[in-house]
Motif scaffolding. Structure first.
Motif, mmCIF file in Angstrom:
data_model
loop_
_atom_site.group_PDB
_atom_site.id
_atom_site.type_symbol
_atom_site.label_atom_id
_atom_site.label_comp_id
_atom_site.label_asym_id
_atom_site.label_seq_id
_atom_site.Cartn_x
_atom_site.Cartn_y
_atom_site.Cartn_z
ATOM 1 N N TYR A 52 0.844 -1.206 0.000
ATOM 2 C CA TYR A 52 0.000 0.000 0.000
ATOM 3 C C TYR A 52 0.879 1.256 0.000
ATOM 4 O O TYR A 52 0.685 2.164 -0.807
ATOM 5 N N ILE A 56 1.081 3.965 -3.088
ATOM 6 C CA ILE A 56 0.674 5.345 -2.783
ATOM 7 C C ILE A 56 1.830 6.308 -3.032
ATOM 8 O O ILE A 56 1.637 7.404 -3.563
ATOM 9 N N TYR A 63 -0.824 9.968 0.997
ATOM 10 C CA TYR A 63 -1.829 10.319 2.005
ATOM 11 C C TYR A 63 -1.212 10.825 3.299
ATOM 12 O O TYR A 63 -1.810 11.607 4.007
#
Length: 120
Positions: A52, A56, A63
């Motif tokens: 993840y 990302i 994030y």
């Protein structure tokens, strides 16, 4: 009906991207355990979390929910983000997207002026 034609360049791109995600995920896991051991609870950071974080970061979404605080981790983040930018803008567009668009949008150019064209 739209047919998906997987060219060799698309298959190569996806293979390289998947390989980088896999290697970067192992490096993320190692760096988190080796250099960030005082900052995080490792029960929540498994290999899926590493994948993840890599995706990302490579897609430059960022994030900010998982990040490195050590200098080596921050340098590693820079490497991952820059390689993601190169993968997207350096390889994806010129090697995959542009040739596919050229195949899809290929049209015959006119060879003569239309008969009813006046005062242009």
């Amino acid at each position: 009906m739209f047919k998906l034609h997987l060219s060799r360049s698309i298959i190569n791109y996806v293979s390289i991207f998947a390989f980088l995600v896999f290697i970067y995920s192992f490096m993320f896991d190692y760096l988190m355990h080796a250099y960030e051991n005082k900052e995080y609870d490792f029960k929540e950071y498994d290999f899926i979390t590493a994948i993840y974080w890599v995706i990302i970061s490579m897609t430059t979404v960022g994030y900010g929910d998982i990040y490195f605080r050590s200098q080596i981790g921050q340098f590693y983040t820079i490497v991952v983000v820059l390689s993601g930018v190169v993968m997207i803008f350096g390889y994806l567009f010129p090697l995959v997207v542009t040739p596919q668009l050229e195949k899809t949008l290929r049209r015959e150019l006119p060879t003569r002026v239309p008969v009813d064209l006046k005062n242009h």
